[in-house]
Design a protein around this motif. Sequence first.
Motif, PDB file in Angstrom:
ATOM      1  N   ARG A 107       0.830  -1.197   0.000  1.00 29.79           N
ATOM      2  CA  ARG A 107       0.000   0.000   0.000  1.00 29.79           C
ATOM      3  C   ARG A 107       0.874   1.260   0.000  1.00 29.79           C
ATOM      4  O   ARG A 107       0.612   2.206  -0.744  1.00 29.79           O
ATOM      5  N   ASN A 108       1.933   1.244   0.800  1.00 30.50           N
ATOM      6  CA  ASN A 108       2.838   2.392   0.835  1.00 30.50           C
ATOM      7  C   ASN A 108       3.610   2.551  -0.477  1.00 30.50           C
ATOM      8  O   ASN A 108       3.867   3.670  -0.913  1.00 30.50           O
ATOM      9  N   LEU A 109       3.977   1.428  -1.104  1.00 32.35           N
ATOM     10  CA  LEU A 109       4.646   1.507  -2.404  1.00 32.35           C
ATOM     11  C   LEU A 109       3.733   2.144  -3.446  1.00 32.35           C
ATOM     12  O   LEU A 109       4.161   2.994  -4.229  1.00 32.35           O
ATOM     13  N   LYS A 110       2.471   1.736  -3.438  1.00 34.38           N
ATOM     14  CA  LYS A 110       1.507   2.282  -4.382  1.00 34.38           C
ATOM     15  C   LYS A 110       1.318   3.776  -4.139  1.00 34.38           C
ATOM     16  O   LYS A 110       1.254   4.572  -5.080  1.00 34.38           O
ATOM     17  N   LYS A 111       1.238   4.151  -2.890  1.00 41.14           N
ATOM     18  CA  LYS A 111       1.071   5.556  -2.517  1.00 41.14           C
ATOM     19  C   LYS A 111       2.282   6.384  -2.959  1.00 41.14           C
ATOM     20  O   LYS A 111       2.125   7.475  -3.498  1.00 41.14           O
ATOM     21  N   ASP A 112       3.476   5.843  -2.761  1.00 36.97           N
ATOM     22  CA  ASP A 112       4.698   6.537  -3.179  1.00 36.97           C
ATOM     23  C   ASP A 112       4.764   6.698  -4.690  1.00 36.97           C
ATOM     24  O   ASP A 112       5.214   7.727  -5.195  1.00 36.97           O
TER      25      ASP A 112
ATOM     26  N   LYS B  27       4.944  10.213  -6.937  1.00 38.85           N
ATOM     27  CA  LYS B  27       6.057  10.484  -7.848  1.00 38.85           C
ATOM     28  C   LYS B  27       5.587  10.870  -9.246  1.00 38.85           C
ATOM     29  O   LYS B  27       6.319  11.485  -9.997  1.00 38.85           O
ATOM     30  N   VAL B  28       4.374  10.474  -9.597  1.00 36.01           N
ATOM     31  CA  VAL B  28       3.850  10.794 -10.919  1.00 36.01           C
ATOM     32  C   VAL B  28       3.538  12.286 -10.938  1.00 36.01           C
ATOM     33  O   VAL B  28       2.725  12.793 -10.177  1.00 36.01           O
ATOM     34  N   VAL B  29       4.210  12.974 -11.825  1.00 36.69           N
ATOM     35  CA  VAL B  29       4.011  14.421 -11.959  1.00 36.69           C
ATOM     36  C   VAL B  29       3.292  14.691 -13.268  1.00 36.69           C
ATOM     37  O   VAL B  29       3.727  14.212 -14.331  1.00 36.69           O
ATOM     38  N   PRO B  30       2.194  15.422 -13.240  1.00 37.26           N
ATOM     39  CA  PRO B  30       1.485  15.692 -14.503  1.00 37.26           C
ATOM     40  C   PRO B  30       2.340  16.577 -15.428  1.00 37.26           C
ATOM     41  O   PRO B  30       3.062  17.454 -14.986  1.00 37.26           O
ATOM     42  N   LYS B  31       2.219  16.291 -16.708  1.00 31.43           N
ATOM     43  CA  LYS B  31       2.980  17.076 -17.703  1.00 31.43           C
ATOM     44  C   LYS B  31       2.318  18.442 -17.897  1.00 31.43           C
ATOM     45  O   LYS B  31       1.111  18.539 -18.025  1.00 31.43           O
ATOM     46  N   THR B  32       3.138  19.442 -17.912  1.00 30.64           N
ATOM     47  CA  THR B  32       2.629  20.791 -18.154  1.00 30.64           C
ATOM     48  C   THR B  32       3.273  21.319 -19.429  1.00 30.64           C
ATOM     49  O   THR B  32       4.410  21.006 -19.746  1.00 30.64           O
ATOM     50  N   MET B  33       2.558  22.159 -20.133  1.00 29.25           N
ATOM     51  CA  MET B  33       3.081  22.702 -21.380  1.00 29.25           C
ATOM     52  C   MET B  33       3.666  24.045 -21.171  1.00 29.25           C
ATOM     53  O   MET B  33       3.516  24.921 -20.572  1.00 29.25           O
TER      54      MET B  33
END
Length: 113
Positions: free
Chosen positions: A98-103, A107-113
Amino acid sequence: MAVPQAAAKVMNPAFNPRTVHFWAPILKWGVVIAGISDFYRPVEQLSVSQNAALTATGSIWTRWCMIIQPKNYPLAAVNFFLAGVGTVQLSRIALHYRNLKKDQKEKVVPKTM
């Protein structure tokens, strides 16, 4: 004849070192101790299937020890602790994943233009 029968019952109880009712729980404590020693093992090295088996067998045999005659309380106790050890380890594994999934989500950062 009542005295020799009573003496025989006292000298040969259902739970004594000459029966399986004595040795099965004594030897099974080794499995519980091995499970407890895994508390110090990194969670990545723990096996879900192994700990699920410990939990299931501990639970099933605890119940069975209360059904059979004579009731085998020492074996029920060791199986209760075996189920407890398996449950603790499964909880550790579940919390780790569960903690791995949360981490990973953090870490996933949305792409910005």
